[in-house]
Design a protein around this motif. Structure first.
Motif: not given
Length: 361
Positions: A71, A86, A89, A102
């Protein structure tokens, strides 16, 4: 990596993407992911979908350290992460604060997708975090997909952030407001959460709506079986009665529940209903044979014999399985009764099978 760069021109994009995915998985096994990322960066091969592959792999492995490095590198390179990256994450975040950060980064790029909200809901359950749970509720779409509905409702399970002591009011309201038309068949625990909440709140219409929203008889049978296995026979029966259509498979599941609970009277009534409503198929034969076995195990051979006659009257000839139950019960008593059943079996033109022979021996 230099070889990979040269091949990226000649190789079709799907094959190239697959090659990089395989490479990421390979180096993840050898703990060489940071070195691979550095090589890809040097060769100018880092892009949005490469970061997506890296973050997804780290998330699946629970590799928080390398996920965070990925990231940070993506941010340093100015790469815009895909929705899948995403989600990875968020799912792989070290703590609730990182997951929320996030998610907020994703929201800054535009309205979050169902997948992003689902990832946040899963993080809220994992960390049992109220702030994440309320962020999920804030960004719920108007027509959520089934997977998202399940993830959100799981936040109302005992020990989860939206669980409360209000006897199911929160779960009932959440279901009724957002998910009343959503198919929840993929998670029987969530189905039971809603059914139990509706029962505690005396909301019969919500209970019935849940059952009717399940897509078919097989999924409703799973819910019946779940309650029956936990000896919640009265709730299993409520689910059964709420089913808009009852095929022989559903009847068979309910009959098995009654027999397991040794509620023979209810089982006999149900079998009569099934005979009147259902078609003659393999499930119907299973029901009769199960009922005959249950009666024989109770030592009631007279009623078992009467049920065999009922089968015949309904146009269902006793099968080998039927006779095996009768032979087994007669063998336990001793005497000539066993051979009388064998003679009857032969007279009916039913051939013995391996189970028959094992009983006789």
């Amino acid at each position: 990596a230099s070889t990979l760069k040269s091949s990226s021109v000649a190789t079709p994009s799907t094959a190239y993407a697959h090659l990089v995915q395989q490479l990421v998985r390979l180096v993840a096994d050898t703990d060489a992911l940071p070195r691979l990322l550095q090589e890809l960066c040097t060769c100018e091969l880092l892009n949005t979908w490469v970061f997506g592959a890296v973050l997804d792999e780290c998330s699946q492995r629970g590799d928080v350290e390398h996920l965070e490095q990925g990231v940070q590198l993506a941010r340093a390179q100015g790469a815009e992460l895909t929705s899948k990256a995403r989600c990875a994450s968020i799912r792989g975040a070290r703590n609730a604060a990182d997951a929320l950060s996030s998610f907020q980064d994703a929201v800054g790029q535009g309205p979050p997708s169902d997948l992003l909200v689902q990832a946040l809901a899963e993080a809220a359950e994992r960390f049992c975090d109220g702030a994440l749970a309320h962020a999920v509720l804030k960004y719920l779409p108007a027509n959520p997909v089934a997977a998202l509905a399940v993830a959100v409702l799981r936040l109302c399970l005992p020990g989860s952030p939206l669980a409360s002591k209000d006897e199911g009011v929160a779960a009932t309201q959440l279901y009724e407001k957002h998910f009343a038309t959503v198919d929840l068949s993929q998670d029987v625990q969530v189905q039971r959460l809603v059914a139990d909440a509706a029962t505690k709140c005396s909301r019969t219409e919500v209970f019935e709506k849940l059952v009717m929203s399940l897509p078919d008889s097989a999924s409703r049978a799973v819910l019946v079986k779940s309650y029956a296995s936990d000896r919640c026979l009265h709730v299993a029966q409520r689910v059964f009665e709420a089913c808009p259509e009852k095929d022989t498979g559903l009847y068979n599941v309910m009959l098995s529940a009654y027999i397991a609970a040794q509620d023979i009277a209810s089982a006999e009534k149900l079998l009569s209903r099934a005979s009147a409503d259902g078609a003659v198929d393999s499930e119907m034969y299973e029901m009769y044979n199960a009922m005959i076995k249950a009666l024989l195990q109770l030592g009631d051979s007279r009623r078992a014999r009467a049920l065999v006659q009922t089968m015949r009257s309904a146009g269902m000839a006793p099968t080998c399985a039927t006779f095996n139950e009768l032979i087994d019960a007669a063998a336990a008593k001793g005497g000539s009764a066993m051979w009388e059943v064998v003679d009857e079996m032969e007279a009916c033109g039913v051939k013995p099978d391996n189970i028959t022979c094992s009983i006789l021996l």
